[in-house]
Design an enzyme around this catalytic site. Structure first.
Site, short mmCIF file in Angstrom:
data_model
loop_
_atom_site.label_atom_id
_atom_site.label_comp_id
_atom_site.label_asym_id
_atom_site.label_seq_id
_atom_site.Cartn_x
_atom_site.Cartn_y
_atom_site.Cartn_z
N ASN A 249 0.92 -1.18 -0.02
CA ASN A 249 0.02 -0.14 0.01
C ASN A 249 0.88 1.29 -0.03
O ASN A 249 0.69 2.06 -0.70
CB ASN A 249 -1.01 -0.01 1.27
CG ASN A 249 -2.08 -0.76 0.97
OD1 ASN A 249 -3.07 -0.47 0.37
ND2 ASN A 249 -2.24 -2.05 1.54
N MET B 231 0.61 -2.58 12.42
CA MET B 231 -0.03 -3.62 13.35
C MET B 231 0.15 -3.26 14.73
O MET B 231 0.29 -4.20 15.71
CB MET B 231 0.53 -5.15 12.86
CG MET B 231 -0.02 -5.45 11.60
SD MET B 231 -1.65 -5.19 10.96
CE MET B 231 -1.74 -6.35 9.80
N ARG B 232 -0.40 -2.03 15.12
CA ARG B 232 -0.14 -1.64 16.58
C ARG B 232 -1.49 -0.92 16.67
O ARG B 232 -1.79 0.01 15.73
CB ARG B 232 0.96 -0.85 16.65
CG ARG B 232 2.21 -1.45 17.01
CD ARG B 232 3.30 -0.52 17.03
NE ARG B 232 3.17 0.22 18.54
CZ ARG B 232 3.52 -0.27 19.82
NH1 ARG B 232 4.12 -1.40 19.78
NH2 ARG B 232 3.40 0.42 20.79
N HIS C 102 -8.42 -1.53 5.94
CA HIS C 102 -8.64 -2.96 6.54
C HIS C 102 -9.18 -3.79 5.20
O HIS C 102 -9.63 -3.37 4.38
CB HIS C 102 -9.56 -2.84 7.73
CG HIS C 102 -10.02 -3.93 8.26
ND1 HIS C 102 -8.90 -4.55 9.25
CD2 HIS C 102 -10.95 -4.78 8.14
CE1 HIS C 102 -9.52 -5.94 9.64
NE2 HIS C 102 -10.82 -6.23 8.93
N LEU D 194 -10.67 -0.52 17.94
CA LEU D 194 -10.11 -1.28 16.81
C LEU D 194 -11.02 -1.30 15.79
O LEU D 194 -12.36 -1.61 15.69
CB LEU D 194 -9.79 -2.62 17.14
CG LEU D 194 -9.40 -3.44 16.29
CD1 LEU D 194 -7.75 -3.33 15.94
CD2 LEU D 194 -9.38 -5.23 16.78
N ASP D 195 -10.52 -1.07 14.64
CA ASP D 195 -11.30 -1.01 13.24
C ASP D 195 -12.72 -0.39 13.22
O ASP D 195 -13.47 -1.12 12.84
CB ASP D 195 -11.14 -2.60 12.72
CG ASP D 195 -9.70 -2.97 12.48
OD1 ASP D 195 -8.91 -2.01 12.29
OD2 ASP D 195 -9.50 -4.35 12.67
N GLU E 61 -7.32 -2.35 -2.85
CA GLU E 61 -6.70 -1.58 -1.60
C GLU E 61 -5.78 -0.55 -2.36
O GLU E 61 -5.81 0.59 -2.09
CB GLU E 61 -5.77 -2.38 -0.82
CG GLU E 61 -6.65 -3.28 0.19
CD GLU E 61 -5.72 -3.69 1.30
OE1 GLU E 61 -4.58 -3.87 1.10
OE2 GLU E 61 -6.31 -4.27 2.42
C1 GAR Z 1 -3.12 -4.72 4.03
O1 GAR Z 1 -3.87 -5.77 3.49
C2 GAR Z 1 -4.14 -4.07 4.97
O2 GAR Z 1 -5.54 -4.08 4.81
C3 GAR Z 1 -3.80 -4.95 6.10
O3 GAR Z 1 -2.59 -5.11 6.48
C4 GAR Z 1 -1.98 -5.22 4.82
C5 GAR Z 1 -0.79 -4.77 4.61
O4 GAR Z 1 -0.09 -4.90 3.61
N1 GAR Z 1 -4.27 -4.18 7.53
C6 GAR Z 1 -4.92 -4.72 8.55
O5 GAR Z 1 -5.25 -5.98 8.43
C7 GAR Z 1 -4.96 -4.07 9.83
N2 GAR Z 1 -6.10 -4.59 10.50
P1 GAR Z 1 1.02 -4.09 2.81
O6 GAR Z 1 2.09 -3.98 3.98
O7 GAR Z 1 1.36 -4.84 1.62
O8 GAR Z 1 0.27 -2.87 2.45
#
Ligand code: GAR
Length: 202
Positions: free
Chosen positions: A13, A89-90, A108, A143-144, A173
């Site tokens: 992303n 992830m925090r 998400h 959260l979310d 995404e």
């Molecule tokens: C993404 O798919 C995002 O939606 C998810 O982590 C991935 C990161 O991918 N986020 C979550 O699950 C948050 N709860 P990336 O590092 O390749 O962007």
């Protein structure tokens, strides 16, 4: 506007955001990329794009708030107006949320409020839903949970595996996150309670 992107992982992303800034689609500057993992591929992507990076290890901080205070200090130094969580992830502390209220967004990989947490794709697949997809939302204390900016529904196919579904969800995404950031930077998002209205006209 200066934006900061916070990542813990592969940073696909982040890459989509870098590409969208470079093409001029997002009229902003990525002033800082923050990672809590020193080996995150996201850091390589940032360095390759010439973006300033900051690595913070949670082991070096007594509390979550101490960690967040250090992040805030760096964001302020860079005059950041939007904090973009991209696979970070925090959970942010209430102090951080207060400091940047309505200026923090997250992506998400499931259609919130379904399948919150860290396994949005696997959980949706195992539950057997026929439709899933990514959500971009403002971040609040839970959260979310914050107001939803954009979502994209995708059909789950009978032969989908976690990998194939992840590939399609990621593909979307990489479109809706730059779009949401662009809308924010252009001042086109209006929060009314839980609803986010998009001002499409000039
Ligand atoms: C993404 O798919 C995002 O939606 C998810 O982590 C991935 C990161 O991918 N986020 C979550 O699950 C948050 N709860 P990336 O590092 O390749 O962007």
């Amino acid at each position: 506007m200066n934006i900061a992107v916070l990542c813990s992982g592969s940073g696909t992303n982040l890459q989509a955001i870098i590409d969208s800034v470079n093409s001029g689609y997002i009229p902003a500057k990525i002033a800082l990329v923050v990672s809590d993992k020193k080996n995150a591929l996201a850091l390589e992507r940032a360095k390759k794009a010439g973006v300033r990076t900051l690595i913070l290890d949670k082991k070096d901080f007594k509390t979550r708030e101490d960690f967040d205070r250090e992040v805030i200090k760096n964001l302020k130094e860079q005059n950041v107006g939007l904090v973009v969580l991209a696979g970070f992830m925090r959970l942010m502390s209430p102090h951080f949320i207060k400091e940047y209220r309505n200026k923090i967004i997250n992506i998400h990989p499931a259609l919130l409020p379904s399948f919150k947490g860290t396994n949005g794709i696997k959980d949706a697949l195992e539950y057997g839903v026929k439709v899933t997809g990514p959500t971009v939302h403002f971040v609040d204390e839970k959260l979310d949970n914050g107001p939803i900016i954009l979502q994209k529904a995708l059909e789950v196919r009978d032969d989908d595996t976690e990998e194939s579904l992840l590939e399609r969800v990621h593909g979307e995404e990489h479109k809706i996150y730059p779009e949401a950031i662009r809308l924010f930077v252009e001042g086109k998002l209006k929060i009314e309670g839980r609803r986010v209205k998009i001002i499409r006209k000039e």
